[in-house]
Design a protein around this motif. Structure first.
Motif, short mmCIF file in Angstrom:
data_model
loop_
_atom_site.label_atom_id
_atom_site.label_comp_id
_atom_site.label_asym_id
_atom_site.label_seq_id
_atom_site.Cartn_x
_atom_site.Cartn_y
_atom_site.Cartn_z
N CYS A 150 -41.12 -66.87 37.24
CA CYS A 150 -41.02 -66.63 38.42
C CYS A 150 -41.50 -65.09 38.58
O CYS A 150 -40.84 -64.32 37.87
CB CYS A 150 -39.69 -66.24 38.52
N CYS A 155 -38.01 -62.93 39.28
CA CYS A 155 -37.07 -61.90 38.60
C CYS A 155 -37.16 -62.19 37.07
O CYS A 155 -36.32 -62.27 36.63
CB CYS A 155 -35.79 -62.86 39.21
N CYS A 158 -36.32 -70.76 42.84
CA CYS A 158 -36.04 -70.39 42.13
C CYS A 158 -34.54 -70.11 41.77
O CYS A 158 -33.88 -69.91 42.94
CB CYS A 158 -36.72 -68.55 41.58
N ILE A 175 -32.94 -68.33 40.49
CA ILE A 175 -32.39 -66.84 40.03
C ILE A 175 -31.83 -66.12 41.05
O ILE A 175 -31.18 -65.78 41.95
CB ILE A 175 -33.02 -66.27 38.49
N CYS A 176 -33.46 -66.11 41.83
CA CYS A 176 -33.22 -65.41 43.66
C CYS A 176 -33.94 -65.82 44.16
O CYS A 176 -34.14 -65.00 45.07
CB CYS A 176 -34.83 -64.15 42.33
N VAL A 225 -36.66 -67.53 45.82
CA VAL A 225 -37.81 -67.65 46.32
C VAL A 225 -38.86 -69.47 45.68
O VAL A 225 -37.91 -69.56 45.25
CB VAL A 225 -38.94 -66.44 45.52
FE FE Z 1 -36.63 -65.43 40.26
#
Ligand code: FE
Length: 225
Positions: free
Chosen positions: A191, A194, A209, A211-212, A214
């Motif tokens: 990614c 992040c 993603c 985590i973030c 997108v």
């Molecule tokens: Fe990410």
């Protein structure tokens, strides 16, 4: 001449800035811009991007909390508070937190200390607002090691969110040419927002993603060691 390498010599910690918005929702974001500005009286400041939901909440209430993150913080926690928006996410859903006497949340996990601040001055900067204020509560939470920005970049391999005061666009390209994998190399996707890496030959079209948040268009192909 402004050589962006000079900015790399600056040291920062990493903090979760918390607030309660005008609807009573708990909001928060990650910032590296928290600092003490005077000791008598104890005063601090933090600069936050004008677009952040947390910024709007602090402008409305005049109060914010700070959690000093420890090196125990993982990318899931930092990604949740640093890369997603409080506007459409309950960031406190999966974290252990408590509240100060002002009702401001602070994290009980990956946490070294916490502060509660009443804003006395706001400084309107081009992209950010600096909130200067009086510390009304401060308390250590654990003996863990405070997380530095350097540790975040070099050990956790995190990236700088675009809304951070220290974000430098040319160092966070979203259209880097993907390296060609060697014949025996394992292939993964990183990614570009992040830094999260997933080992997979091809990403499904609906991949996001973890985590973030997108989509796959933000991922670049990488060769894994
Ligand atoms: Fe990410």
């Amino acid at each position: 001449m402004i050589d962006s390498k000079a900015f790399h010599s600056l040291s920062y910690g990493l903090y979760v800035v918390t607030a309660v918005d005008s609807d009573g929702r708990l909001v928060g974001c990650v910032a590296n811009s928290f600092q003490q500005v005077t000791s008598t009286p104890p005063m601090v400041s933090v600069s936050l991007n004008k677009e952040n939901a947390t910024t709007k909440a602090i402008l409305a209430t005049g109060e914010y909390g700070i959690t000093v993150l420890s090196t125990d913080a993982d990318m899931e926690l930092i990604g949740c508070f640093g890369f997603q928006t409080s506007a459409d996410t309950d960031k406190y859903q999966n974290v252990d937190y408590s509240k100060c006497s002002l009702g401001l949340p602070y994290l009980m996990e990956a946490s070294v200390a916490r502060f509660s601040v009443k804003v006395t001055q706001t400084v309107d900067l081009p992209t950010h607002i600096m909130f200067i204020g009086d510390v009304v509560e401060a308390e250590p939470i654990s003996d863990a090691t405070p997380l530095t920005y350097d540790y975040y970049h070099n050990v956790i391999k995190g990236k700088t969110p675009p809304k951070a005061v220290s974000y430098i666009a040319e160092e966070n390209p979203s259209n880097e040419k993907a390296p060609e994998p060697s014949s025996d190399g394992r292939i993964g996707w990183r990614c570009t927002l992040c830094g999260y890496i997933v080992e997979m030959e091809e990403l499904p079209d609906d991949f996001t993603c973890p985590i973030c948040g997108v989509g796959k268009e933000f991922f670049e192909k990488v060769t894994l060691d």
